[in-house]
Design an enzyme around this catalytic site. Sequence first.
Site, PDB file in Angstrom:
ATOM      1  N   ASP A  55      22.570  38.888  49.085  1.00 16.40           N
ATOM      2  CA  ASP A  55      23.613  39.866  48.625  1.00 16.40           C
ATOM      3  C   ASP A  55      23.993  40.848  49.602  1.00 16.40           C
ATOM      4  OD1 ASP A  55      24.882  41.774  47.010  1.00 16.40           O
ATOM      5  OD2 ASP A  55      23.893  41.046  45.102  1.00 16.40           O
ATOM      6  N   ASN A  99      34.731  39.414  54.834  1.00 15.19           N
ATOM      7  CA  ASN A  99      35.370  38.913  53.737  1.00 15.19           C
ATOM      8  C   ASN A  99      34.828  39.077  52.220  1.00 15.19           C
ATOM      9  OD1 ASN A  99      37.400  36.759  52.287  1.00 15.19           O
ATOM     10  ND2 ASN A  99      35.489  36.003  51.738  1.00 15.19           N
ATOM     11  N   ARG A 102      27.175  46.838  60.849  1.00 18.85           N
ATOM     12  CA  ARG A 102      26.228  47.736  61.464  1.00 18.85           C
ATOM     13  C   ARG A 102      25.205  46.980  62.265  1.00 18.85           C
ATOM     14  NH1 ARG A 102      23.355  49.782  64.427  1.00 18.85           N
ATOM     15  NH2 ARG A 102      22.386  51.797  64.515  1.00 18.85           N
ATOM     16  N   TYR A 134      38.952  49.861  42.946  1.00 18.87           N
ATOM     17  CA  TYR A 134      39.211  48.831  43.529  1.00 18.87           C
ATOM     18  C   TYR A 134      40.248  49.304  44.949  1.00 18.87           C
ATOM     19  CZ  TYR A 134      40.384  44.308  45.524  1.00 18.87           C
ATOM     20  OH  TYR A 134      40.800  43.363  46.563  1.00 18.87           O
ATOM     21  N   LYS A 151      39.434  49.534  49.139  1.00 24.32           N
ATOM     22  CA  LYS A 151      40.210  48.757  49.984  1.00 24.32           C
ATOM     23  C   LYS A 151      41.118  49.718  50.983  1.00 24.32           C
ATOM     24  CE  LYS A 151      39.117  44.306  49.239  1.00 24.32           C
ATOM     25  NZ  LYS A 151      38.489  43.614  50.287  1.00 24.32           N
ATOM     26  N   VAL A 161      46.396  36.403  45.608  1.00 21.98           N
ATOM     27  CA  VAL A 161      46.021  35.013  46.231  1.00 21.98           C
ATOM     28  C   VAL A 161      45.377  34.457  45.091  1.00 21.98           C
ATOM     29  CG1 VAL A 161      44.869  33.861  48.248  1.00 21.98           C
ATOM     30  CG2 VAL A 161      45.514  36.100  48.545  1.00 21.98           C
TER      31      VAL A 161
HETATM   32  P1  NDP Z   1      36.708  34.901  45.655  1.00 20.22           P
HETATM   33  O1  NDP Z   1      35.892  35.686  44.494  1.00 20.22           O
HETATM   34  O2  NDP Z   1      37.180  33.450  45.503  1.00 20.22           O
HETATM   35  O3  NDP Z   1      35.568  35.177  46.936  1.00 20.22           O
HETATM   36  C1  NDP Z   1      34.848  36.082  47.159  1.00 20.22           C
HETATM   37  C2  NDP Z   1      33.725  35.963  47.944  1.00 20.22           C
HETATM   38  O4  NDP Z   1      32.865  36.999  48.021  1.00 20.22           O
HETATM   39  C3  NDP Z   1      32.621  34.652  47.278  1.00 20.22           C
HETATM   40  O5  NDP Z   1      32.278  34.133  48.403  1.00 20.22           O
HETATM   41  C4  NDP Z   1      31.491  35.572  47.032  1.00 20.22           C
HETATM   42  O6  NDP Z   1      30.322  34.988  47.241  1.00 20.22           O
HETATM   43  C5  NDP Z   1      31.508  36.776  48.061  1.00 20.22           C
HETATM   44  N1  NDP Z   1      30.644  37.837  47.598  1.00 20.22           N
HETATM   45  C6  NDP Z   1      31.140  38.725  46.414  1.00 20.22           C
HETATM   46  N2  NDP Z   1      30.181  39.510  46.308  1.00 20.22           N
HETATM   47  C7  NDP Z   1      29.222  39.395  47.261  1.00 20.22           C
HETATM   48  C8  NDP Z   1      27.929  39.916  47.400  1.00 20.22           C
HETATM   49  N3  NDP Z   1      27.407  41.123  46.831  1.00 20.22           N
HETATM   50  N4  NDP Z   1      27.277  39.424  48.466  1.00 20.22           N
HETATM   51  C9  NDP Z   1      27.636  38.201  49.058  1.00 20.22           C
HETATM   52  N5  NDP Z   1      28.860  37.884  48.753  1.00 20.22           N
HETATM   53  C10 NDP Z   1      29.633  38.349  47.803  1.00 20.22           C
HETATM   54  O7  NDP Z   1      37.696  35.779  45.938  1.00 20.22           O
HETATM   55  P2  NDP Z   1      38.650  35.997  47.266  1.00 20.22           P
HETATM   56  O8  NDP Z   1      38.474  34.828  48.114  1.00 20.22           O
HETATM   57  O9  NDP Z   1      40.033  36.100  46.717  1.00 20.22           O
HETATM   58  O10 NDP Z   1      38.225  37.381  47.893  1.00 20.22           O
HETATM   59  C11 NDP Z   1      37.802  37.535  49.227  1.00 20.22           C
HETATM   60  C12 NDP Z   1      38.341  38.839  49.751  1.00 20.22           C
HETATM   61  O11 NDP Z   1      39.633  38.951  49.630  1.00 20.22           O
HETATM   62  C13 NDP Z   1      37.635  39.941  48.913  1.00 20.22           C
HETATM   63  O12 NDP Z   1      37.297  40.908  49.566  1.00 20.22           O
HETATM   64  C14 NDP Z   1      39.007  40.282  48.189  1.00 20.22           C
HETATM   65  O13 NDP Z   1      38.700  41.653  47.655  1.00 20.22           O
HETATM   66  C15 NDP Z   1      40.160  40.234  49.192  1.00 20.22           C
HETATM   67  N6  NDP Z   1      41.492  40.044  48.620  1.00 20.22           N
HETATM   68  C16 NDP Z   1      41.614  39.222  47.637  1.00 20.22           C
HETATM   69  C17 NDP Z   1      42.876  39.093  47.027  1.00 20.22           C
HETATM   70  C18 NDP Z   1      42.971  38.066  46.050  1.00 20.22           C
HETATM   71  O14 NDP Z   1      44.449  38.189  45.318  1.00 20.22           O
HETATM   72  N7  NDP Z   1      42.434  37.019  45.857  1.00 20.22           N
HETATM   73  C19 NDP Z   1      43.976  39.836  47.471  1.00 20.22           C
HETATM   74  C20 NDP Z   1      43.450  40.528  48.631  1.00 20.22           C
HETATM   75  C21 NDP Z   1      42.427  40.768  49.155  1.00 20.22           C
HETATM   76  P3  NDP Z   1      29.007  34.623  45.993  1.00 20.22           P
HETATM   77  O15 NDP Z   1      29.500  34.989  44.819  1.00 20.22           O
HETATM   78  O16 NDP Z   1      28.569  33.286  46.226  1.00 20.22           O
HETATM   79  O17 NDP Z   1      28.125  35.717  46.580  1.00 20.22           O
HETATM   80  C1  8X3 Z   2      43.690  41.693  45.528  1.00 18.53           C
HETATM   81  C2  8X3 Z   2      45.163  41.956  45.265  1.00 18.53           C
HETATM   82  O1  8X3 Z   2      46.751  43.442  44.004  1.00 18.53           O
HETATM   83  O2  8X3 Z   2      45.219  42.602  42.691  1.00 18.53           O
HETATM   84  O3  8X3 Z   2      43.153  42.723  46.514  1.00 18.53           O
HETATM   85  O4  8X3 Z   2      44.856  44.369  44.275  1.00 18.53           O
HETATM   86  S1  8X3 Z   2      45.422  43.209  44.030  1.00 18.53           S
END
Ligand code: NDP
Ligand code: 8X3
Length: 252
Positions: free
Chosen positions: A60, A87, A121, A153, A157, A186
């Site tokens: 985590d 990510n 880090r 949120y 960001k 997305v």
């Molecule tokens: P998903 O929920 O599909 O994927 C998120 C990923 O982050 C998973 O692999 C999850 O893995 C991992 N994760 C979350 N919390 C933890 C944790 N505490 N420790 C380790 N891993 C963690 O979402 P997205 O692919 O959409 O999100 C990826 C990034 O993109 C995020 O930073 C999100 O804020 C950003 N983003 C997403 C957008 C969208 O509309 N989808 C738009 C803009 C930005 P696991 O649960 O296995 O730990």
């Molecule tokens: C995810 C996109 O518009 O839900 O970062 O904040 S939005």
Amino acid sequence: MNKTALVTGATSGIGKATAFMLAKHKYNLIITGRRLKRLLEFKNELTEKFNIEVLTLNFDIRNREETKKQIENLPEKFQNIDILINNAGLASGLDLIHEGNIDDWEKMIDTNIKGLLYISRAVMPKMTERKTGHIVNISSIAGKETYLKGNVYCATKHAVESLTKAMRIDMLPYGIKVTSVAPGAVNTEFSLVRLGNKEAADKVYEGYMPLLAQDIADAVEFAITRPPHVNINELLIMPTAQANSSHLHRNE
Ligand code: NDP
Ligand code: 8X3
């Protein structure tokens, strides 16, 4: 010799698509996430399809000691990380700020800001020592704008955007590239995680064509394949149907 990339949150969505893209480019991969079964299945898929080495790290990212330990104890051949994709992240809840759930706030701050800092880090000193590397932070349109009920949120960001700029300044003497990739909507598990039920999550993507995780992997691919003298500072990528955080055109 293959280069090495570390992708946090590679069990789903953008992280998974980005890891896949990096595998196509023959990077050896360190993939992280909390869901071990998914990590192991993904590792099998990657090693079967591509002739690369894959290391799974199941932790985590909110856990400071664990994050440090995982990176300090990397096997020798995975120690020189060339690309770090920050990510892992999430939104939790969608509430007015005076009604917000403080546990949700802590989760977002601990993951999106503190988790990103902990892993960076741990990884950055080896990059500065080797005077090479590329850090790609997955930000969001929420890092550029603030929208109704997006409060914490969006703040996390915005912090990612600020930390990206800070890294770029501090990494400058070492020739390390730092990029922010900021997507609009997305279709991943993001909304399911945020809203906690599939029906509400599906509605987020109804009536228009959202971005796909692959679209963001394509943007990361562009950033990491520029020549050594070129750094992509930031990319803001939206669905064609979305102008900004508050203007999204849905078909009737
Ligand atoms: P998903 O929920 O599909 O994927 C998120 C990923 O982050 C998973 O692999 C999850 O893995 C991992 N994760 C979350 N919390 C933890 C944790 N505490 N420790 C380790 N891993 C963690 O979402 P997205 O692919 O959409 O999100 C990826 C990034 O993109 C995020 O930073 C999100 O804020 C950003 N983003 C997403 C957008 C969208 O509309 N989808 C738009 C803009 C930005 P696991 O649960 O296995 O730990
Ligand atoms: C995810 C996109 O518009 O839900 O970062 O904040 S939005």
